[in-house]
Design a protein around this motif. Structure first.
Motif, PDB file in Angstrom:
ATOM      1  N   ASP A   1       0.840  -1.195   0.000  1.00 25.61           N
ATOM      2  CA  ASP A   1       0.000   0.000   0.000  1.00 25.61           C
ATOM      3  C   ASP A   1       0.877   1.249   0.000  1.00 25.61           C
ATOM      4  N   GLU A   2       0.881   1.922  -1.154  1.00 23.02           N
ATOM      5  CA  GLU A   2       1.802   3.062  -1.297  1.00 23.02           C
ATOM      6  C   GLU A   2       1.349   4.253  -0.461  1.00 23.02           C
ATOM      7  N   THR A   3       0.165   4.164   0.144  1.00 22.22           N
ATOM      8  CA  THR A   3      -0.293   5.325   0.941  1.00 22.22           C
ATOM      9  C   THR A   3      -0.166   5.046   2.441  1.00 22.22           C
TER      10      THR A   3
ATOM     11  N   ILE B   1       1.362 -11.797  -2.812  1.00 19.58           N
ATOM     12  CA  ILE B   1       1.766 -10.397  -2.764  1.00 19.58           C
ATOM     13  C   ILE B   1       0.906  -9.653  -3.779  1.00 19.58           C
ATOM     14  N   LEU B   2       0.367  -8.502  -3.373  1.00 20.19           N
ATOM     15  CA  LEU B   2      -0.497  -7.710  -4.279  1.00 20.19           C
ATOM     16  C   LEU B   2       0.160  -6.368  -4.601  1.00 20.19           C
ATOM     17  N   ILE B   3       0.326  -6.130  -5.917  1.00 19.05           N
ATOM     18  CA  ILE B   3       0.917  -4.882  -6.397  1.00 19.05           C
ATOM     19  C   ILE B   3      -0.112  -4.170  -7.273  1.00 19.05           C
TER      20      ILE B   3
ATOM     21  N   PRO C   1      -1.696  -0.912  -9.835  1.00 18.65           N
ATOM     22  CA  PRO C   1      -1.334  -0.352 -11.141  1.00 18.65           C
ATOM     23  C   PRO C   1      -0.646   1.003 -11.006  1.00 18.65           C
ATOM     24  N   GLU C   2      -0.243   1.553 -12.139  1.00 15.66           N
ATOM     25  CA  GLU C   2       0.434   2.856 -12.089  1.00 15.66           C
ATOM     26  C   GLU C   2      -0.414   3.899 -11.354  1.00 15.66           C
ATOM     27  N   GLY C   3      -1.733   3.794 -11.511  1.00 13.71           N
ATOM     28  CA  GLY C   3      -2.588   4.792 -10.871  1.00 13.71           C
ATOM     29  C   GLY C   3      -2.885   4.459  -9.422  1.00 13.71           C
ATOM     30  N   GLY C   4      -2.323   3.361  -8.937  1.00 13.68           N
ATOM     31  CA  GLY C   4      -2.549   2.981  -7.545  1.00 13.68           C
ATOM     32  C   GLY C   4      -3.921   2.351  -7.349  1.00 13.68           C
ATOM     33  N   PHE C   5      -4.261   2.048  -6.096  1.00 14.36           N
ATOM     34  CA  PHE C   5      -5.557   1.437  -5.793  1.00 14.36           C
ATOM     35  C   PHE C   5      -6.597   2.538  -5.592  1.00 14.36           C
TER      36      PHE C   5
ATOM     37  N   SER D   1       4.269  -1.186   3.871  1.00 14.07           N
ATOM     38  CA  SER D   1       4.898  -0.107   3.123  1.00 14.07           C
ATOM     39  C   SER D   1       6.198  -0.637   2.517  1.00 14.07           C
ATOM     40  N   LEU D   2       6.483  -0.145   1.309  1.00  5.18           N
ATOM     41  CA  LEU D   2       7.792  -0.478   0.690  1.00  5.18           C
ATOM     42  C   LEU D   2       8.669   0.777   0.734  1.00  5.18           C
ATOM     43  N   GLY D   3       8.553   1.513   1.844  1.00  9.32           N
ATOM     44  CA  GLY D   3       9.419   2.669   2.051  1.00  9.32           C
ATOM     45  C   GLY D   3       8.765   3.985   1.645  1.00  9.32           C
ATOM     46  N   PRO D   4       9.501   5.080   1.863  1.00 12.56           N
ATOM     47  CA  PRO D   4       8.919   6.429   1.700  1.00 12.56           C
ATOM     48  C   PRO D   4       8.827   6.891   0.243  1.00 12.56           C
TER      49      PRO D   4
HETATM   50  N1  SAH Z   1      -0.724   5.861  -7.352  1.00 12.54           N
HETATM   51  C1  SAH Z   1       0.679   5.901  -6.988  1.00 12.54           C
HETATM   52  C2  SAH Z   1       1.550   4.971  -7.801  1.00 12.54           C
HETATM   53  C3  SAH Z   1       1.256   3.521  -7.611  1.00 12.54           C
HETATM   54  S1  SAH Z   1       2.729   2.563  -7.794  1.00 12.54           S
HETATM   55  C4  SAH Z   1       1.159   7.325  -7.161  1.00 12.54           C
HETATM   56  O1  SAH Z   1       1.482   7.686  -8.298  1.00 12.54           O
HETATM   57  O2  SAH Z   1       1.219   7.996  -6.157  1.00 12.54           O
HETATM   58  C5  SAH Z   1       2.124   0.974  -8.225  1.00 12.54           C
HETATM   59  C6  SAH Z   1       2.000  -0.004  -7.037  1.00 12.54           C
HETATM   60  O3  SAH Z   1       3.284  -0.292  -6.502  1.00 12.54           O
HETATM   61  C7  SAH Z   1       1.190   0.510  -5.860  1.00 12.54           C
HETATM   62  O4  SAH Z   1      -0.202   0.335  -6.062  1.00 12.54           O
HETATM   63  C8  SAH Z   1       1.703  -0.363  -4.736  1.00 12.54           C
HETATM   64  O5  SAH Z   1       1.101  -1.654  -4.762  1.00 12.54           O
HETATM   65  C9  SAH Z   1       3.179  -0.492  -5.085  1.00 12.54           C
HETATM   66  N2  SAH Z   1       3.992   0.508  -4.403  1.00 12.54           N
HETATM   67  C10 SAH Z   1       4.717   1.488  -4.974  1.00 12.54           C
HETATM   68  N3  SAH Z   1       5.382   2.204  -4.051  1.00 12.54           N
HETATM   69  C11 SAH Z   1       5.069   1.662  -2.847  1.00 12.54           C
HETATM   70  C12 SAH Z   1       5.447   1.949  -1.498  1.00 12.54           C
HETATM   71  N4  SAH Z   1       6.290   2.938  -1.214  1.00 12.54           N
HETATM   72  N5  SAH Z   1       4.917   1.195  -0.502  1.00 12.54           N
HETATM   73  C13 SAH Z   1       4.042   0.179  -0.787  1.00 12.54           C
HETATM   74  N6  SAH Z   1       3.667  -0.148  -2.042  1.00 12.54           N
HETATM   75  C14 SAH Z   1       4.183   0.578  -3.063  1.00 12.54           C
END
Ligand code: SAH
Length: 239
Positions: free
Chosen positions: A164-166, A185-187, A189-193, A211-214
């Motif tokens: 979860d990138e947020t 593991i769930l990843i 799309p470019e536009g996020g969830f 989280s996969l970091g900042p």
């Molecule tokens: N919508 C985001 C980009 C999504 S990146 C934006 O532009 O802000 C694509 C996917 O990679 C995300 O949905 C998530 O599953 C993963 N991902 C990318 N960076 C991440 C992070 N720092 N922590 C966790 N997941 C990450």
């Protein structure tokens, strides 16, 4: 030694004809000849030492001699990856095969803008990666499925690492706390969830949001990072 993935059963003395591409690769590219040795595996019978038993005008015949490694599988790990553009999907599938995934499940989410994949191309990529990595099995690649459908049919015995990138917890600690067993593991799309997707995912009992970091990673980078983390924390990198 060259390793070749074949579909035929493997037993002492089994003879089999590889595909025309494989035959061309063995005799044309790798310059093997009658009596040359190679390794065969089919994902079921382990790895076998084999020889080129016949070189015909059109193709060759291989003969399995003896099993050199019993069938074994890596950890029960799946990758559910939202479709992104073709070249990146191909990179993700190849890296997932190298990093020990057993099954790749391409998924369609609210914000994916790619609908199709070339499964024949992805299967060729996973077979080649399996041959190169020394794996004894080839990861399956499913037809694309909607995320909601995947979650509806979920086996709750399998934990889900929701990248979860947020938000999400520090991944290594969260994974080790949740412990080993079947995982996916769930990843995204470019536009996020989408918010409603995140809400559903966070409400599921088998989900671990990490989280996969900042920094925001591209989907292919995120897939590689998440797979690496999982293998280091819970997988078969302890050898
Ligand atoms: N919508 C985001 C980009 C999504 S990146 C934006 O532009 O802000 C694509 C996917 O990679 C995300 O949905 C998530 O599953 C993963 N991902 C990318 N960076 C991440 C992070 N720092 N922590 C966790 N997941 C990450």
């Amino acid at each position: 030694m060259i390793r070749l993935y074949v579909r035929a059963d493997l037993a002492p003395g089994t003879t089999l004809t590889p595909t025309p591409e494989q035959a061309r690769y063995l005799t044309g590219v790798m310059r093997l000849f009658l009596g040359s040795e190679l390794l065969l595996f089919n994902g079921r019978d382990g790895e076998w030492r084999a020889t080129i038993a016949e070189v015909l005008k059109r193709g060759i015949v291989l003969r399995a001699e003896e099993q050199v490694r019993p069938q074994a599988f890596g950890p029960d790990l799946e990758l559910i990856v939202a479709l992104v553009k073709k070249s990146r999907v191909e990179t993700i599938v190849e890296k997932a095969a190298e990093l020990g995934v057993r099954r790749v499940r391409p998924t369609l989410t609210r914000r994916t803008n790619v609908e199709k994949v070339r499964l024949d191309r992805l299967d060729a990529i996973t077979e080649e990666a399996a041959e190169q990595t020394g794996r004894l099995d080839v990861p399956a690649v499913d037809d694309p499925a909607r995320l909601d459908a995947i979650l509806d049919g979920w086996d709750p015995a399998r934990r889900l690492m929701f990248c979860d990138e947020t938000g999400g917890a520090p991944a290594f600690a969260a994974l080790t706390a949740a412990g080993p067993g079947p995982w996916a593991i769930l990843i995204g799309p470019e536009g996020g969830f989408a918010p409603e997707e995140r809400e559903r995912l966070l409400g599921l009992p088998f989900t671990t949001a990490v989280s996969l970091g900042p920094r925001i990673l591209r989907a292919d980078t995120a897939a590689i990072a998440a797979l690496t983390l999982w293998q280091a924390a819970l997988g078969d990198w302890d050898r």
